[in-house]
Write a protein that holds these residues in place. Structure first.
Motif, mmCIF file in Angstrom:
data_model
loop_
_atom_site.group_PDB
_atom_site.id
_atom_site.type_symbol
_atom_site.label_atom_id
_atom_site.label_comp_id
_atom_site.label_asym_id
_atom_site.label_seq_id
_atom_site.Cartn_x
_atom_site.Cartn_y
_atom_site.Cartn_z
ATOM 1 N N PHE A 120 32.531 53.700 41.400
ATOM 2 C CA PHE A 120 32.879 52.684 42.397
ATOM 3 C C PHE A 120 32.695 53.243 43.806
ATOM 4 O O PHE A 120 32.914 54.440 44.027
ATOM 5 C CB PHE A 120 34.337 52.236 42.217
ATOM 6 N N GLY A 121 32.339 52.336 44.728
ATOM 7 C CA GLY A 121 32.210 52.724 46.136
ATOM 8 C C GLY A 121 31.212 53.847 46.351
ATOM 9 O O GLY A 121 31.542 54.827 47.011
ATOM 10 N N GLN A 122 30.012 53.729 45.774
ATOM 11 C CA GLN A 122 28.967 54.767 45.882
ATOM 12 C C GLN A 122 29.475 56.140 45.431
ATOM 13 O O GLN A 122 29.293 57.143 46.117
ATOM 14 C CB GLN A 122 28.456 54.874 47.326
ATOM 15 N N GLY A 146 46.566 54.414 33.389
ATOM 16 C CA GLY A 146 46.596 53.037 32.893
ATOM 17 C C GLY A 146 46.448 52.029 34.027
ATOM 18 O O GLY A 146 45.725 51.033 33.905
ATOM 19 N N LEU A 147 47.116 52.302 35.143
ATOM 20 C CA LEU A 147 47.031 51.404 36.298
ATOM 21 C C LEU A 147 45.611 51.360 36.847
ATOM 22 O O LEU A 147 45.076 50.290 37.148
ATOM 23 C CB LEU A 147 47.958 51.895 37.424
ATOM 24 N N LEU A 148 45.004 52.538 36.948
ATOM 25 C CA LEU A 148 43.660 52.612 37.489
ATOM 26 C C LEU A 148 42.653 51.940 36.549
ATOM 27 O O LEU A 148 41.726 51.265 37.007
ATOM 28 C CB LEU A 148 43.296 54.082 37.732
ATOM 29 N N VAL A 149 42.856 52.088 35.259
ATOM 30 C CA VAL A 149 41.977 51.438 34.284
ATOM 31 C C VAL A 149 42.082 49.919 34.443
ATOM 32 O O VAL A 149 41.083 49.201 34.447
ATOM 33 C CB VAL A 149 42.322 51.859 32.838
ATOM 34 N N ALA A 150 43.310 49.430 34.644
ATOM 35 C CA ALA A 150 43.507 47.989 34.824
ATOM 36 C C ALA A 150 42.808 47.505 36.092
ATOM 37 O O ALA A 150 42.037 46.541 36.072
ATOM 38 C CB ALA A 150 44.999 47.673 34.879
ATOM 39 N N LEU A 151 43.062 48.182 37.211
ATOM 40 C CA LEU A 151 42.510 47.742 38.495
ATOM 41 C C LEU A 151 40.988 47.806 38.528
ATOM 42 O O LEU A 151 40.333 46.946 39.116
ATOM 43 C CB LEU A 151 43.082 48.587 39.641
ATOM 44 N N THR A 152 40.410 48.820 37.878
ATOM 45 C CA THR A 152 38.954 48.968 37.927
ATOM 46 C C THR A 152 38.257 48.070 36.904
ATOM 47 O O THR A 152 37.041 47.947 36.930
ATOM 48 C CB THR A 152 38.519 50.429 37.662
ATOM 49 N N SER A 153 39.026 47.453 36.009
ATOM 50 C CA SER A 153 38.377 46.607 35.005
ATOM 51 C C SER A 153 37.761 45.373 35.666
ATOM 52 O O SER A 153 36.821 44.785 35.151
ATOM 53 C CB SER A 153 39.359 46.204 33.900
ATOM 54 N N TYR A 176 48.186 44.044 43.719
ATOM 55 C CA TYR A 176 47.231 45.080 44.115
ATOM 56 C C TYR A 176 45.833 44.726 43.628
ATOM 57 O O TYR A 176 45.668 43.982 42.663
ATOM 58 C CB TYR A 176 47.635 46.423 43.502
ATOM 59 N N ARG A 177 44.821 45.300 44.318
ATOM 60 C CA ARG A 177 43.466 45.136 43.834
ATOM 61 C C ARG A 177 42.643 46.363 44.206
ATOM 62 O O ARG A 177 42.996 47.115 45.120
ATOM 63 C CB ARG A 177 42.817 43.884 44.433
ATOM 64 N N LEU A 178 41.540 46.537 43.471
ATOM 65 C CA LEU A 178 40.630 47.634 43.772
ATOM 66 C C LEU A 178 39.778 47.227 44.970
ATOM 67 O O LEU A 178 39.142 46.166 44.958
ATOM 68 C CB LEU A 178 39.726 47.929 42.564
ATOM 69 N N GLY A 179 39.786 48.065 46.004
ATOM 70 C CA GLY A 179 39.054 47.736 47.222
ATOM 71 C C GLY A 179 37.609 48.192 47.217
ATOM 72 O O GLY A 179 36.879 47.943 48.165
ATOM 73 N N LEU A 180 37.192 48.884 46.166
ATOM 74 C CA LEU A 180 35.809 49.372 46.096
ATOM 75 C C LEU A 180 35.005 48.492 45.150
ATOM 76 O O LEU A 180 35.534 47.981 44.171
ATOM 77 C CB LEU A 180 35.762 50.808 45.560
ATOM 78 N N ALA A 181 33.707 48.348 45.444
ATOM 79 C CA ALA A 181 32.838 47.589 44.549
ATOM 80 C C ALA A 181 32.300 48.516 43.474
ATOM 81 O O ALA A 181 32.202 49.724 43.661
ATOM 82 C CB ALA A 181 31.677 46.993 45.342
ATOM 83 N N SER A 182 31.957 47.934 42.341
ATOM 84 C CA SER A 182 31.379 48.718 41.257
ATOM 85 C C SER A 182 29.952 49.115 41.610
ATOM 86 O O SER A 182 29.226 48.355 42.233
ATOM 87 C CB SER A 182 31.387 47.902 39.966
#
Ligand code: CA
Length: 232
Positions: A132-134, A161-168, A224-230
């Protein structure tokens, strides 16, 4: 399951009782009667799970927990005689993955332990490497490894677990309630705000500046949300 569990409990009778129960389930057991012993033994033997009594004679269990978290992301299940909710939350803030209040049934302890062991080893199987995010944030699911700015960051199973959820689903807002449910096997009893503590710890580990988070963004009134793009 070929797993090694370390039991940290100063009461010999209880320690031996837990040991025999786990051994009866085919789980290898290491035991420590004091906090100091627990820290040394974790360094040398690297168990798969630590069961830590908070009421220890030498070093308070909370200190042992903090010390262990300085060098390992081994899952830790806390045993506490204290029934105050604040104590439980404090245990989680310091990096415990679950807790059980005394008195408990050995069966419950074994079930919870198995759930943690399953969660920490099975989570790796589904996907491989995600970027994510280059390349700023990389999750290696097979190795259960996270890199932030190229640096490997040790995470607790809950943080993982939290990071796996947010990046899904990057950009999607997850409410605290959803995140609790996504962190599987986690007995939360409705303390949604506990998520905030885990997010705070996670930010300190992966953000360049935890006060101005860009990876895990807070959405006011939302979650919360992931601020980076895949990158894929
Ligand atoms: Ca004790």
């Amino acid at each position: 399951m070929a797993a090694t569990v370390m039991i940290v409990e100063d009461e010999k009778k209880l320690r031996d009782f837990i040991r025999s129960y786990f051994e009866g389930e085919g789980i290898t057991v290491l035991s420590a009667a004091s906090g100091g012993e627990a820290i040394t033994l974790t360094h040398s033997s690297q168990p798969d799970l630590v069961i830590l009594d908070l009421g220890l004679p030498d070093v308070p269990g909370e200190e042992v927990l903090k010390e262990l978290r300085r060098f390992t992301d081994i899952p830790i299940l806390v045993l506490t005689a204290k029934t105050m909710d604040t104590d439980r939350i404090r245990g989680l803030e310091l990096g415990a993955d679950d807790y059980i209040t005394k008195p408990f049934s050995p069966r419950e302890l074994v079930l919870r332990s198995r759930a943690i062991l399953r969660r920490t080893s099975v989570l790796g199987d589904n996907e491989t490497r995600m970027s994510f995010g280059q390349g700023r944030l990389i999750l290696d699911h097979a190795r259960r490894e996270v890199r932030a700015d190229g640096r490997i960051v040790p995470l607790t199973p809950t943080e993982w677990g939290l990071l796996v959820a947010l990046t899904s689903m990057p950009g999607r807002v997850y409410s605290r309630f959803e995140l609790i449910n996504r962190v599987r096997g986690y007995e939360f009893e409705g303390y949604e705000r506990t998520i905030d503590s885990h997010v705070k710890n996670l930010r300190h580990k992966i953000e360049r500046n935890a006060r101005n988070p860009q990876i895990i963004e807070t959405v006011l009134g939302g979650g919360y949300r992931l601020g980076l793009a895949s990158d894929d």
